[in-house]
Every structure is written in C-alpha cells, then in structure tokens.
Scaffold this motif. Structure first.
Motif, short mmCIF file in Angstrom:
data_model
loop_
_atom_site.label_atom_id
_atom_site.label_comp_id
_atom_site.label_asym_id
_atom_site.label_seq_id
_atom_site.Cartn_x
_atom_site.Cartn_y
_atom_site.Cartn_z
N UNK A 23 6.14 -23.07 -12.52
CA UNK A 23 4.75 -22.66 -12.34
C UNK A 23 4.63 -21.76 -11.12
N UNK A 24 5.29 -22.13 -10.04
CA UNK A 24 5.23 -21.35 -8.80
C UNK A 24 5.80 -19.95 -8.97
N UNK A 25 6.70 -19.77 -9.91
CA UNK A 25 7.37 -18.48 -10.08
C UNK A 25 6.69 -17.56 -11.09
N UNK A 26 5.49 -17.90 -11.54
CA UNK A 26 4.80 -17.05 -12.51
C UNK A 26 4.53 -15.65 -11.94
N UNK A 27 4.72 -14.63 -12.79
CA UNK A 27 4.47 -13.26 -12.31
C UNK A 27 2.98 -12.92 -12.35
N UNK A 28 2.17 -13.73 -13.01
CA UNK A 28 0.72 -13.59 -12.94
C UNK A 28 0.24 -14.66 -11.97
N UNK A 29 -0.51 -14.27 -10.96
CA UNK A 29 -0.72 -15.16 -9.82
C UNK A 29 -2.10 -15.80 -9.71
N UNK A 30 -3.01 -15.49 -10.62
CA UNK A 30 -4.34 -16.10 -10.52
C UNK A 30 -4.36 -17.39 -11.34
N UNK A 31 -3.89 -18.47 -10.73
CA UNK A 31 -3.81 -19.76 -11.41
C UNK A 31 -4.06 -20.89 -10.43
N UNK A 32 -4.39 -22.04 -10.99
CA UNK A 32 -4.41 -23.29 -10.26
C UNK A 32 -3.61 -24.30 -11.07
N UNK A 33 -3.04 -25.27 -10.38
CA UNK A 33 -2.25 -26.30 -11.03
C UNK A 33 -2.85 -27.67 -10.74
N UNK A 34 -3.20 -28.39 -11.80
CA UNK A 34 -3.71 -29.75 -11.67
C UNK A 34 -2.65 -30.70 -12.20
N UNK A 35 -2.07 -31.50 -11.32
CA UNK A 35 -1.03 -32.45 -11.69
C UNK A 35 -1.66 -33.83 -11.82
N UNK A 36 -1.52 -34.44 -13.00
CA UNK A 36 -2.10 -35.74 -13.27
C UNK A 36 -0.98 -36.72 -13.59
N UNK A 37 -0.74 -37.64 -12.67
CA UNK A 37 0.34 -38.62 -12.85
C UNK A 37 -0.21 -39.88 -13.51
N UNK A 61 5.46 -15.75 -1.12
CA UNK A 61 4.63 -14.79 -1.86
C UNK A 61 3.53 -15.48 -2.64
N UNK A 62 3.41 -16.78 -2.52
CA UNK A 62 2.37 -17.54 -3.20
C UNK A 62 1.50 -18.23 -2.15
N UNK A 63 0.58 -17.51 -1.52
CA UNK A 63 -0.21 -18.09 -0.44
C UNK A 63 -1.21 -19.11 -0.94
N UNK A 64 -1.70 -19.90 0.01
CA UNK A 64 -2.76 -20.87 -0.27
C UNK A 64 -2.38 -21.89 -1.33
N UNK A 65 -1.13 -22.35 -1.29
CA UNK A 65 -0.71 -23.35 -2.26
C UNK A 65 -1.51 -24.64 -2.11
N UNK A 66 -1.93 -24.95 -0.88
CA UNK A 66 -2.71 -26.16 -0.66
C UNK A 66 -3.99 -26.14 -1.47
N UNK A 67 -4.60 -24.97 -1.60
CA UNK A 67 -5.86 -24.85 -2.34
C UNK A 67 -5.65 -24.71 -3.84
N UNK A 68 -4.44 -24.39 -4.25
CA UNK A 68 -4.20 -24.08 -5.67
C UNK A 68 -3.52 -25.20 -6.42
N UNK A 69 -2.94 -26.16 -5.71
CA UNK A 69 -2.23 -27.27 -6.35
C UNK A 69 -2.97 -28.56 -6.03
N UNK A 70 -3.30 -29.31 -7.06
CA UNK A 70 -4.08 -30.54 -6.90
C UNK A 70 -3.33 -31.69 -7.59
N UNK A 71 -3.00 -32.72 -6.83
CA UNK A 71 -2.26 -33.87 -7.36
C UNK A 71 -3.17 -35.07 -7.43
N UNK A 72 -3.18 -35.74 -8.58
CA UNK A 72 -3.99 -36.94 -8.76
C UNK A 72 -3.10 -38.04 -9.34
N UNK A 73 -3.05 -39.16 -8.66
CA UNK A 73 -2.38 -40.34 -9.20
C UNK A 73 -3.45 -41.15 -9.94
N UNK A 74 -3.34 -41.20 -11.26
CA UNK A 74 -4.37 -41.81 -12.08
C UNK A 74 -4.00 -43.25 -12.45
N UNK A 75 -4.99 -44.01 -12.79
CA UNK A 75 -4.76 -45.36 -13.29
C UNK A 75 -3.92 -45.27 -14.56
#
Length: 237
Positions: A23-37, A61-75
């Motif tokens: 995901x981090x290596x995508x050549x199109x850069x306008x994305x967000x990643x929502x990780x649901x565990x 080359x992928x700035x603002x990763x903190x704002x673009x990647x969201x991790x949620x540990x779900x029930x």
C-alpha cells in the motif's frame, strides 16, 4: 480523487507487513488506509505504529503517514462472519471517493490504485472498477467447486494452490454483467463510496454469507456501470 483502502486482519500476522508495504508503495498517492483487526493483533499494531511514526525511515516520499493510516483493534467478530462486519465498518469510516477492500494476505502492485483510477476516468459517472488479480487458496471447498467447473483436478494440500487469474470465465469470455459468484475476488473491486452506502454493501444480512463480496458487487452493478481492465495488479494468497 481519493481512495480508501480497507484492510482486514485476522491471524497470520506474518503476512500483514508485506501487505502494508504494498500500500505504501502505490504510485498514486491520494489514499488513506483503514486497518481493521479482528480482535487483538499485537505485532500488527506495533508494526503499524512504527510505520506511522516513520521509525523504518523507508517512506520519506509518503508524508503524513500518521494522518493517512488508521489502525483499529475491533471486538472479535462472531465465527462465520468472515470479516464482513469489519468491511461494513470500514465503509462507514471511509473518507475517500472510492473504497477498495483487501485482506492482510493481499499484495498490491504499485499501479493498483492508478489502474482503478484509469478505469474510473473512462466512465461518465461513478462506476464499479474491476481489475485482475492472481489467486492462491487453501480452501478445499473452493478448490472442489473449481475442479467441478473446470472438469479437471487441481493439486492442493497444506500450501496455497495457484488457481489462476481472476476474474475468469469457463466459456472463454468474461462478461461481468453476467458474472456469478466465484468468478470474481474482492481484491479485484473498487467501489464508489456514495453508492456503496446507498445500496448497503456488506449489510448485516450478509454477515454470514461466504459470497458477501459478490452480493455487494451485484447490488452495485444494478445502479452503476462496471468498467473492467484485465491487467493483473494484485495477488491474493
């Protein structure tokens, strides 16, 4: 055009980091990643935190990763729901124009998103974008179904069996308007967010459905055109 990638994680944490890298290596850069565990996954959560804080120093080359990647540990989801409730939650959290649902066992080529984008730009309105992927599986039920359809045997055992490029057709021609369950994989789809919410993809009545991804696709293709690119831009293990 912004893409939301919803990645579900269930066990097999050794595969997760590889999927995240693609995901981090995508050549199109306008994305967000929502990780649901699905339940606690300590090593996946720790790896995500390191990447968000740029501790690996690999993605300058992928700035603002903190704002673009969201991790949620779900029930922990009820047994048999195969991640469908997590995907429904991911759609609710999505802020992009389009959403792609992938698993921790999916590897994306660097042009996965840009290929979807090219599909979408061909349509004159919101559409369902479909690309091709290579598919491996250990699922004996699926292998049995495939053997019956193809009328030939495929070897399978403790390691994933390569079953081919999807979507596929047993008649030699692919008609996505007439496709049936099993001929497509969730990794191939990119859904428009507004229409997905309107028709209720991964709705609660699908929670225990093995083919909830195809049912969701069927809901969408009734209200939006389907644009297909046969280029292989992902793999599902």
């Amino acid at each position: 055009m912004k893409f939301t990638i919803v990645m579900t994680v269930y066990k097999r944490e050794e595969l997760f980091l590889h999927a995240l890298y693609t995901v981090l290596q995508q050549d199109y850069t306008d994305w967000e990643l929502i990780i649901l565990a699905d339940g606690p996954h300590p090593s996946a959560e720790a790896a995500t935190k390191l990447i968000k804080n740029d501790q690996y120093h690999a993605f300058w080359e992928r700035p603002n990763l903190t704002e673009r990647i969201h991790y949620h540990s779900c029930k922990r989801a009820p047994k048999g729901t195969v991640g469908n409730s997590l995907r429904r939650r991911g759609l609710k959290l999505a802020t992009g124009d389009y959403v792609c649902f992938v698993g921790h066992d999916c590897l994306l080529d660097k042009d996965y998103l840009s290929t979807h984008k090219a599909n979408i730009e061909k349509a004159d309105r919101n559409c369902v974008s479909v690309v091709s992927a290579l598919y491996w599986t250990e699922d004996s039920q699926f292998i049995y179904w495939l053997n019956k359809k193809r009328e030939k045997k495929l070897p399978h055992g403790d390691i994933p069996t390569f079953v081919g490029k999807i979507p596929w057709s047993f008649t030699g021609q692919i008609d996505l308007e007439k496709a049936v369950s099993g001929e497509l994989d969730l990794t191939c789809f990119c859904f428009p967010v507004i229409e997905s919410k309107q028709v209720g993809v991964f709705s609660p009545d699908m929670d225990y459905a093995y083919d909830a991804d195809f049912q969701s696709f069927s809901k969408l293709r009734a209200v939006a055109p389907v644009i297909f690119n046969p280029k292989v831009v992902a793999g599902h293990f």
